[in-house]
Scaffold this motif. Structure first.
Motif, PDB file in Angstrom:
ATOM      1  N   ARG A  96       0.775  -1.117  -0.240  1.00 23.11           N
ATOM      2  CA  ARG A  96       0.126  -0.207  -0.053  1.00 23.11           C
ATOM      3  C   ARG A  96       0.791   1.335   0.189  1.00 23.11           C
ATOM      4  NH1 ARG A  96      -2.485  -3.534  -1.151  1.00 23.11           N
ATOM      5  NH2 ARG A  96      -4.587  -4.095  -0.520  1.00 23.11           N
ATOM      6  N   GLN A  97       2.154   1.153   0.855  1.00 18.30           N
ATOM      7  CA  GLN A  97       2.874   2.438   0.605  1.00 18.30           C
ATOM      8  C   GLN A  97       3.362   2.464  -0.726  1.00 18.30           C
ATOM      9  OE1 GLN A  97       3.496   4.766   2.534  1.00 18.30           O
ATOM     10  NE2 GLN A  97       5.666   5.366   2.243  1.00 18.30           N
ATOM     11  N   LYS A  98       3.783   1.510  -1.369  1.00 17.59           N
ATOM     12  CA  LYS A  98       4.304   1.719  -2.864  1.00 17.59           C
ATOM     13  C   LYS A  98       3.011   2.288  -3.848  1.00 17.59           C
ATOM     14  CE  LYS A  98       7.605  -2.051  -2.807  1.00 17.59           C
ATOM     15  NZ  LYS A  98       7.917  -3.452  -3.184  1.00 17.59           N
ATOM     16  N   GLU A  99       1.730   1.720  -3.375  1.00 13.31           N
ATOM     17  CA  GLU A  99       0.889   2.614  -4.221  1.00 13.31           C
ATOM     18  C   GLU A  99       0.550   3.909  -3.785  1.00 13.31           C
ATOM     19  OE1 GLU A  99      -2.172  -0.264  -3.244  1.00 13.31           O
ATOM     20  OE2 GLU A  99      -1.659  -1.764  -4.286  1.00 13.31           O
ATOM     21  N   PHE A 100       0.845   4.170  -2.586  1.00  7.90           N
ATOM     22  CA  PHE A 100       0.532   5.430  -2.315  1.00  7.90           C
ATOM     23  C   PHE A 100       1.799   6.461  -2.886  1.00  7.90           C
ATOM     24  CE2 PHE A 100       0.731   8.242   2.145  1.00  7.90           C
ATOM     25  CZ  PHE A 100       0.149   9.182   1.505  1.00  7.90           C
ATOM     26  N   VAL A 101       2.919   6.188  -2.797  1.00 10.25           N
ATOM     27  CA  VAL A 101       3.838   6.795  -3.574  1.00 10.25           C
ATOM     28  C   VAL A 101       3.481   7.129  -5.049  1.00 10.25           C
ATOM     29  CG1 VAL A 101       6.367   6.898  -3.953  1.00 10.25           C
ATOM     30  CG2 VAL A 101       5.504   6.514  -1.769  1.00 10.25           C
ATOM     31  N   GLU A 102       3.168   5.875  -5.740  1.00 10.44           N
ATOM     32  CA  GLU A 102       3.116   5.815  -7.090  1.00 10.44           C
ATOM     33  C   GLU A 102       1.946   6.688  -7.440  1.00 10.44           C
ATOM     34  OE1 GLU A 102       3.350   5.083 -11.108  1.00 10.44           O
ATOM     35  OE2 GLU A 102       4.964   5.045  -9.549  1.00 10.44           O
ATOM     36  N   GLY A 103       0.708   6.929  -6.650  1.00 10.47           N
ATOM     37  CA  GLY A 103      -0.279   7.653  -6.784  1.00 10.47           C
ATOM     38  C   GLY A 103       0.136   9.118  -6.869  1.00 10.47           C
ATOM     39  N   LEU A 104       0.862   9.465  -5.835  1.00 10.44           N
ATOM     40  CA  LEU A 104       1.313  10.731  -5.709  1.00 10.44           C
ATOM     41  C   LEU A 104       2.408  11.233  -6.966  1.00 10.44           C
ATOM     42  CD1 LEU A 104       2.335  11.002  -2.102  1.00 10.44           C
ATOM     43  CD2 LEU A 104       0.272  11.927  -3.015  1.00 10.44           C
ATOM     44  N   ARG A 105       3.123  10.232  -7.293  1.00 10.72           N
ATOM     45  CA  ARG A 105       4.075  10.716  -8.393  1.00 10.72           C
ATOM     46  C   ARG A 105       3.415  10.738  -9.660  1.00 10.72           C
ATOM     47  NH1 ARG A 105       6.287   8.498 -12.615  1.00 10.72           N
ATOM     48  NH2 ARG A 105       4.871   6.378 -12.466  1.00 10.72           N
ATOM     49  N   THR A 106       2.248  10.112  -9.807  1.00 10.76           N
ATOM     50  CA  THR A 106       1.475  10.366 -11.208  1.00 10.76           C
ATOM     51  C   THR A 106       0.439  11.415 -10.990  1.00 10.76           C
ATOM     52  OG1 THR A 106      -0.192   8.595 -10.410  1.00 10.76           O
ATOM     53  CG2 THR A 106       1.827   8.054 -11.814  1.00 10.76           C
ATOM     54  N   GLY A 107       0.171  11.878  -9.855  1.00  8.45           N
ATOM     55  CA  GLY A 107      -0.797  13.017  -9.567  1.00  8.45           C
ATOM     56  C   GLY A 107      -2.128  12.499  -9.291  1.00  8.45           C
ATOM     57  N   ASN A 108      -2.417  11.122  -9.067  1.00 10.47           N
ATOM     58  CA  ASN A 108      -3.629  10.548  -8.702  1.00 10.47           C
ATOM     59  C   ASN A 108      -3.973  10.805  -7.352  1.00 10.47           C
ATOM     60  OD1 ASN A 108      -6.007   8.964  -8.641  1.00 10.47           O
ATOM     61  ND2 ASN A 108      -5.430   7.595 -10.072  1.00 10.47           N
ATOM     62  N   VAL A 109      -4.583  11.755  -6.971  1.00 14.09           N
ATOM     63  CA  VAL A 109      -4.738  12.098  -5.472  1.00 14.09           C
ATOM     64  C   VAL A 109      -5.820  10.973  -4.864  1.00 14.09           C
ATOM     65  CG1 VAL A 109      -5.863  13.539  -3.872  1.00 14.09           C
ATOM     66  CG2 VAL A 109      -4.272  14.432  -5.711  1.00 14.09           C
ATOM     67  N   LEU A 110      -6.733  10.649  -5.659  1.00 19.86           N
ATOM     68  CA  LEU A 110      -7.931   9.499  -5.226  1.00 19.86           C
ATOM     69  C   LEU A 110      -7.046   8.322  -4.689  1.00 19.86           C
ATOM     70  CD1 LEU A 110     -10.899  10.513  -7.208  1.00 19.86           C
ATOM     71  CD2 LEU A 110     -10.467  10.869  -4.997  1.00 19.86           C
ATOM     72  N   ALA A 111      -6.302   7.706  -5.741  1.00 19.93           N
ATOM     73  CA  ALA A 111      -5.590   6.312  -5.503  1.00 19.93           C
ATOM     74  C   ALA A 111      -4.526   6.535  -4.472  1.00 19.93           C
ATOM     75  CB  ALA A 111      -4.970   6.082  -6.890  1.00 19.93           C
ATOM     76  N   ALA A 112      -3.926   7.590  -4.353  1.00 18.20           N
ATOM     77  CA  ALA A 112      -2.993   7.945  -3.450  1.00 18.20           C
ATOM     78  C   ALA A 112      -3.603   7.892  -1.957  1.00 18.20           C
ATOM     79  CB  ALA A 112      -2.268   9.275  -3.429  1.00 18.20           C
ATOM     80  N   GLY A 113      -4.623   8.538  -1.836  1.00 23.04           N
ATOM     81  CA  GLY A 113      -5.538   8.627  -0.631  1.00 23.04           C
ATOM     82  C   GLY A 113      -5.948   7.222  -0.168  1.00 23.04           C
ATOM     83  N   ALA A 114      -6.433   6.685  -1.063  1.00 24.64           N
ATOM     84  CA  ALA A 114      -7.114   5.355  -0.721  1.00 24.64           C
ATOM     85  C   ALA A 114      -5.826   4.466  -0.187  1.00 24.64           C
ATOM     86  CB  ALA A 114      -7.730   4.565  -1.813  1.00 24.64           C
ATOM     87  N   ALA A 115      -4.821   4.462  -0.845  1.00 29.64           N
ATOM     88  CA  ALA A 115      -3.541   3.426  -0.528  1.00 29.64           C
ATOM     89  C   ALA A 115      -3.208   4.018   0.696  1.00 29.64           C
ATOM     90  CB  ALA A 115      -2.511   3.653  -1.711  1.00 29.64           C
ATOM     91  N   GLY A 116      -2.921   5.324   0.847  1.00 31.75           N
ATOM     92  CA  GLY A 116      -2.561   5.582   2.644  1.00 31.75           C
ATOM     93  C   GLY A 116      -3.435   5.377   3.371  1.00 31.75           C
ATOM     94  N   ALA A 117      -4.512   5.453   3.167  1.00 29.57           N
ATOM     95  CA  ALA A 117      -5.557   5.030   4.315  1.00 29.57           C
ATOM     96  C   ALA A 117      -5.539   3.687   4.395  1.00 29.57           C
ATOM     97  CB  ALA A 117      -7.089   5.578   3.974  1.00 29.57           C
ATOM     98  N   ASP A 118      -5.498   2.916   3.630  1.00 27.66           N
ATOM     99  CA  ASP A 118      -5.379   1.311   3.515  1.00 27.66           C
ATOM    100  C   ASP A 118      -4.151   0.776   4.550  1.00 27.66           C
ATOM    101  OD1 ASP A 118      -7.831   0.948   2.316  1.00 27.66           O
ATOM    102  OD2 ASP A 118      -6.725   0.255   0.410  1.00 27.66           O
ATOM    103  N   PHE A 119      -2.842   1.663   4.485  1.00 26.93           N
ATOM    104  CA  PHE A 119      -2.049   1.493   5.226  1.00 26.93           C
ATOM    105  C   PHE A 119      -2.302   1.332   6.679  1.00 26.93           C
ATOM    106  CE2 PHE A 119       1.734   2.744   8.080  1.00 26.93           C
ATOM    107  CZ  PHE A 119       3.015   2.179   7.280  1.00 26.93           C
ATOM    108  N   SER A 120      -3.036   2.413   6.991  1.00 22.66           N
ATOM    109  CA  SER A 120      -3.497   2.465   8.348  1.00 22.66           C
ATOM    110  C   SER A 120      -4.612   1.442   8.796  1.00 22.66           C
ATOM    111  CB  SER A 120      -3.843   3.771   8.796  1.00 22.66           C
ATOM    112  OG  SER A 120      -2.962   4.851   8.785  1.00 22.66           O
ATOM    113  N   THR A 121      -5.293   1.227   7.873  1.00 21.64           N
ATOM    114  CA  THR A 121      -6.610   0.207   8.054  1.00 21.64           C
ATOM    115  C   THR A 121      -6.068  -1.096   8.495  1.00 21.64           C
ATOM    116  OG1 THR A 121      -8.063   1.542   6.752  1.00 21.64           O
ATOM    117  CG2 THR A 121      -8.782  -0.667   6.989  1.00 21.64           C
TER     118      THR A 121
END
Length: 216
Positions: free
Chosen positions: A112-137
């Motif tokens: 999820r952390q990798k997906e978080f960083v990748e979402g930010l790199r590509t400007g996909n705020v929604l994907a980044a946010g979802a992955a970041g939230a899943d990290f804690s979930t």
């Protein structure tokens, strides 16, 4: 064979409107009109009204006494109050769950952390946010307390909205760096250190929001 069950129309409308609010496509203060939304989304009035009720519970839409609805405005005061609430809930869940984390959990958190960083790199705020939230979930659910996760779910969209408002700032860096360091501590078996570092993420996030995000 597993498959994803399609959401109900109400769930689909909730997801669409939530995404539009979180990303700012529907800016704070926007007047919400049932008929216009139903026509735009190609659904009847009923799922739109049910979605608005749900998003009101989540704090993303304000319903006035005269029944007019607007996208909730974000002030520094309510943003900081939200962060304080989110911190209490998420940090409690993380602390309760950390002792139950297995190697499989840590692998999922790393993914999820990798997906978080990748979402930010590509400007996909929604994907980044979802992955970041899943990290804690992952950690919160490891506690076995699903009621707590339900409470976190009610405020996570508003927290992501604050992050999206600061897309060009250092707000995201607080989370990406924090998650990396939390993972390193967990993988070394330093659970207490990981808990302390996780709490620090929220403290740093609050400081940035207080000092920079709403500065004129």
């Amino acid at each position: 064979m597993s498959y994803t069950v399609p959401p109900t129309r109400t769930a689909a409308v909730v997801r669409q409107l939530r995404n539009e609010i979180v990303t700012g496509e529907l800016p704070p203060g926007t007047l919400i009109k049932d008929a216009e939304l139903a026509a735009r989304l190609g659904v009847s009035i009923t799922p739109v009204r049910e979605a608005i009720a749900q998003l009101s519970v989540e704090g993303l839409i304000d319903i006035a006494p005269n029944r007019t609805r607007h996208v909730t405005k974000v002030t520094q005061k309510n943003a900081l109050e939200l962060i304080d609430v989110m911190s209490v809930l998420a940090c409690a869940g993380f602390e309760w769950g950390v002792e139950n984390l297995t190697a499989t959990h840590l692998d999922l958190m790393r993914q999820r952390q990798k997906e978080f960083v990748e979402g930010l790199r590509t400007g996909n705020v929604l994907a980044a946010g979802a992955a970041g939230a899943d990290f804690s979930t992952i950690a919160i659910l490891a506690s076995g307390n699903r009621e707590l996760q339900s409470m976190v779910d009610l405020v996570v969209a508003r927290t992501l909205r604050i992050l999206a408002m600061g897309a060009e700032s250092d707000l995201w860096q607080v989370w990406t760096t924090g998650h990396d360091e939390v993972l390193e501590l967990l993988e070394r078996g330093d659970n207490q250190g990981a808990i302390t570092r996780y709490r620090q993420i929220y403290a740093d996030f609050r400081t940035l929001v207080a000092n920079h995000l709403f500065r004129e």
